[in-house]
Design an enzyme around this catalytic site. Structure first.
Site, PDB file in Angstrom:
ATOM      1  CE  LYS A 185      56.750  76.721   0.411  1.00 56.26           C
ATOM      2  NZ  LYS A 185      55.408  76.208   0.032  1.00 56.26           N
ATOM      3  NE  ARG A 191      59.126  72.799  -4.377  1.00 59.73           N
ATOM      4  CZ  ARG A 191      58.690  74.059  -4.297  1.00 59.73           C
ATOM      5  NH1 ARG A 191      59.536  75.048  -4.120  1.00 59.73           N
ATOM      6  NH2 ARG A 191      57.408  74.320  -4.384  1.00 59.73           N
ATOM      7  NE  ARG A 229      49.737  80.604  -5.204  1.00 63.86           N
ATOM      8  CZ  ARG A 229      50.740  79.819  -4.779  1.00 63.86           C
ATOM      9  NH1 ARG A 229      51.367  80.095  -3.654  1.00 63.86           N
ATOM     10  NH2 ARG A 229      51.091  78.782  -5.483  1.00 63.86           N
ATOM     11  NE  ARG A 279      52.645  79.901  -8.855  1.00 61.68           N
ATOM     12  CZ  ARG A 279      53.307  79.389  -7.812  1.00 61.68           C
ATOM     13  NH1 ARG A 279      53.553  80.145  -6.757  1.00 61.68           N
ATOM     14  NH2 ARG A 279      53.721  78.151  -7.827  1.00 61.68           N
ATOM     15  NE  ARG A 337      52.507  73.876  -7.563  1.00 64.71           N
ATOM     16  CZ  ARG A 337      51.755  74.914  -7.188  1.00 64.71           C
ATOM     17  NH1 ARG A 337      50.610  75.159  -7.783  1.00 64.71           N
ATOM     18  NH2 ARG A 337      52.180  75.697  -6.230  1.00 64.71           N
TER      19      ARG A 337
HETATM   20  P1  ADP Z   1      53.195  79.089  -0.542  1.00 67.49           P
HETATM   21  O1  ADP Z   1      54.252  80.120  -0.785  1.00 67.49           O
HETATM   22  O2  ADP Z   1      53.485  78.208   0.615  1.00 67.49           O
HETATM   23  O3  ADP Z   1      52.848  78.299  -1.784  1.00 67.49           O
HETATM   24  P2  ADP Z   1      51.363  81.393  -0.305  1.00 67.49           P
HETATM   25  O4  ADP Z   1      51.995  82.236   0.746  1.00 67.49           O
HETATM   26  O5  ADP Z   1      51.434  81.848  -1.709  1.00 67.49           O
HETATM   27  O6  ADP Z   1      51.857  79.863  -0.156  1.00 67.49           O
HETATM   28  O7  ADP Z   1      49.815  81.200   0.118  1.00 67.49           O
HETATM   29  C1  ADP Z   1      48.929  80.424  -0.682  1.00 67.49           C
HETATM   30  C2  ADP Z   1      47.563  81.139  -0.749  1.00 67.49           C
HETATM   31  O8  ADP Z   1      46.939  81.080   0.529  1.00 67.49           O
HETATM   32  C3  ADP Z   1      47.626  82.604  -1.114  1.00 67.49           C
HETATM   33  O9  ADP Z   1      46.491  82.908  -1.882  1.00 67.49           O
HETATM   34  C4  ADP Z   1      47.585  83.331   0.225  1.00 67.49           C
HETATM   35  O10 ADP Z   1      46.998  84.629   0.119  1.00 67.49           O
HETATM   36  C5  ADP Z   1      46.721  82.395   1.059  1.00 67.49           C
HETATM   37  N1  ADP Z   1      47.105  82.320   2.483  1.00 67.49           N
HETATM   38  C6  ADP Z   1      48.349  82.415   3.010  1.00 67.49           C
HETATM   39  N2  ADP Z   1      48.313  82.263   4.354  1.00 67.49           N
HETATM   40  C7  ADP Z   1      47.019  82.060   4.680  1.00 67.49           C
HETATM   41  C8  ADP Z   1      46.313  81.846   5.927  1.00 67.49           C
HETATM   42  N3  ADP Z   1      46.964  81.780   7.093  1.00 67.49           N
HETATM   43  N4  ADP Z   1      44.977  81.678   5.865  1.00 67.49           N
HETATM   44  C9  ADP Z   1      44.322  81.719   4.685  1.00 67.49           C
HETATM   45  N5  ADP Z   1      44.911  81.920   3.493  1.00 67.49           N
HETATM   46  C10 ADP Z   1      46.239  82.093   3.481  1.00 67.49           C
HETATM   47  P1  ADP Z   2      54.706  76.711  -4.165  1.00 66.39           P
HETATM   48  O1  ADP Z   2      53.514  77.557  -4.239  1.00 66.39           O
HETATM   49  O2  ADP Z   2      54.461  75.290  -4.528  1.00 66.39           O
HETATM   50  O3  ADP Z   2      55.467  76.859  -2.896  1.00 66.39           O
HETATM   51  P2  ADP Z   2      56.970  77.760  -5.701  1.00 66.39           P
HETATM   52  O4  ADP Z   2      56.715  79.123  -6.158  1.00 66.39           O
HETATM   53  O5  ADP Z   2      57.883  77.542  -4.562  1.00 66.39           O
HETATM   54  O6  ADP Z   2      55.555  77.113  -5.424  1.00 66.39           O
HETATM   55  O7  ADP Z   2      57.483  76.857  -6.888  1.00 66.39           O
HETATM   56  C1  ADP Z   2      56.838  76.833  -8.148  1.00 66.39           C
HETATM   57  C2  ADP Z   2      57.497  75.792  -9.052  1.00 66.39           C
HETATM   58  O8  ADP Z   2      58.876  76.154  -9.256  1.00 66.39           O
HETATM   59  C3  ADP Z   2      57.562  74.375  -8.472  1.00 66.39           C
HETATM   60  O9  ADP Z   2      56.376  73.634  -8.732  1.00 66.39           O
HETATM   61  C4  ADP Z   2      58.772  73.815  -9.222  1.00 66.39           C
HETATM   62  O10 ADP Z   2      58.445  73.470 -10.548  1.00 66.39           O
HETATM   63  C5  ADP Z   2      59.712  75.012  -9.280  1.00 66.39           C
HETATM   64  N1  ADP Z   2      60.615  75.061  -8.105  1.00 66.39           N
HETATM   65  C6  ADP Z   2      60.688  76.022  -7.149  1.00 66.39           C
HETATM   66  N2  ADP Z   2      61.614  75.733  -6.231  1.00 66.39           N
HETATM   67  C7  ADP Z   2      62.154  74.545  -6.611  1.00 66.39           C
HETATM   68  C8  ADP Z   2      63.155  73.691  -6.059  1.00 66.39           C
HETATM   69  N3  ADP Z   2      63.790  73.996  -4.936  1.00 66.39           N
HETATM   70  N4  ADP Z   2      63.436  72.547  -6.727  1.00 66.39           N
HETATM   71  C9  ADP Z   2      62.828  72.221  -7.866  1.00 66.39           C
HETATM   72  N5  ADP Z   2      61.874  72.959  -8.442  1.00 66.39           N
HETATM   73  C10 ADP Z   2      61.530  74.128  -7.822  1.00 66.39           C
END
Ligand code: ADP
Ligand code: ADP
Ligand code: ZN
Length: 216
Positions: free
Chosen positions: A13, A88, A127, A159, A170
């Site tokens: 995302k 969420r 990541r 992280r 998670r």
């Molecule tokens: P989210 O925000 O949904 O938690 P991220 O965008 O941070 O996910 O992506 C999670 C991890 O996967 C990161 O290390 C990112 O560089 C990697 N990643 C994102 N998109 C892809 C893809 N299409 N193929 C492989 N790795 C990816």
């Molecule tokens: P992800 O890689 O899982 O997409 P985020 O960066 O979106 O991670 O979120 C990291 C953490 O921040 C979550 O595990 C949660 O603890 C908190 N968080 C983020 N967005 C929300 C939300 N909309 N509601 C509740 N907790 C949240």
């Protein structure tokens, strides 16, 4: 363009939202980035949120609803927004609906980025993040210079909640509390599924095919 990017932790995302926000010129609103900025700055909100985040639990709804209500009323949202990581839970989705009705910017599309669990675990465990919000991967998405952010030169870190035990928690929280929103938005006719397993560029192109018709 009024968009939610939906999907499990690690689906991509943040990676997609960053590019899409530039491409369509709308703000990328990541609740995770907002919470982490508060943790870094040691605000009261950040100190409270950290307790939940470190355990892989969701931060309470009322906290998130307040954050999103304020953020969506900022002037940069006048042409739309791209939400990442919100909503969420069902109460968050219902609160969002009310806020958006009040400001006259109803949701147009919810993009559900679908990636199987074993791949999510690989993505999250490799990541590496920058405090500017950019994310990289040790295998799939390397920075040009090891350990350093391409876009701001910051030092990359893992992280705390990307450690394996927390990742599993998670994913469980996602399945129990967040995944039901797929039906919620699908019933409202605005959900679009995206296959998130291809390359970053593949996924980006798939999403643009869906979003281009909404461009104003
Ligand atoms: P989210 O925000 O949904 O938690 P991220 O965008 O941070 O996910 O992506 C999670 C991890 O996967 C990161 O290390 C990112 O560089 C990697 N990643 C994102 N998109 C892809 C893809 N299409 N193929 C492989 N790795 C990816
Ligand atoms: P992800 O890689 O899982 O997409 P985020 O960066 O979106 O991670 O979120 C990291 C953490 O921040 C979550 O595990 C949660 O603890 C908190 N968080 C983020 N967005 C929300 C939300 N909309 N509601 C509740 N907790 C949240
Ligand atoms: Zn950076």
């Amino acid at each position: 363009m009024n968009i939610v990017l939906f999907g499990p932790p690690g689906a991509g995302k943040g990676t997609q939202a960053k590019e899409l926000a530039k491409h369509y010129n709308i703000p990328h609103i990541s609740t995770g980035d907002i919470l982490r900025a508060n943790v870094r700055e040691g605000t009261k909100l950040g100190m409270k949120a950290k307790e939940y985040m470190d355990k892989g639990e969701l931060v309470p709804d009322e906290v998130l609803i307040g954050i999103i209500r304020d953020r969506l009323q900022q002037p940069d949202c006048k042409n739309g927004y791209m939400l990442d990581g919100y909503p969420r839970t069902l109460p968050q989705a219902e609160a969002l609906k009310e806020i958006l009705e009040k400001i006259g910017k109803p949701l147009e599309v919810v993009l559900n980025i679908d990636v199987p669990d074993d791949e999510l675990i690989d993505r999250l465990s490799g990541r590496r993040m920058c405090s500017c919000g950019e994310s990289y991967h040790l295998i799939f998405n390397l920075p040009l210079k090891e350990g350093t952010c391409d876009s701001c030169g910051g030092k990359l870190y893992q992280r705390d909640d990307d450690k394996e035990e927390v990742v599993r928690q998670r994913l469980e929280v996602y399945a129990a509390k967040t995944k039901p929103l797929i039906d919620y938005y699908s019933d409202r006719g605005i959900l679009v599924n995206i296959d998130g397993t291809g390359s970053v560029e593949d996924v980006f192109r798939q999403i643009c095919d869906v979003l281009d018709p909404y461009r104003k």
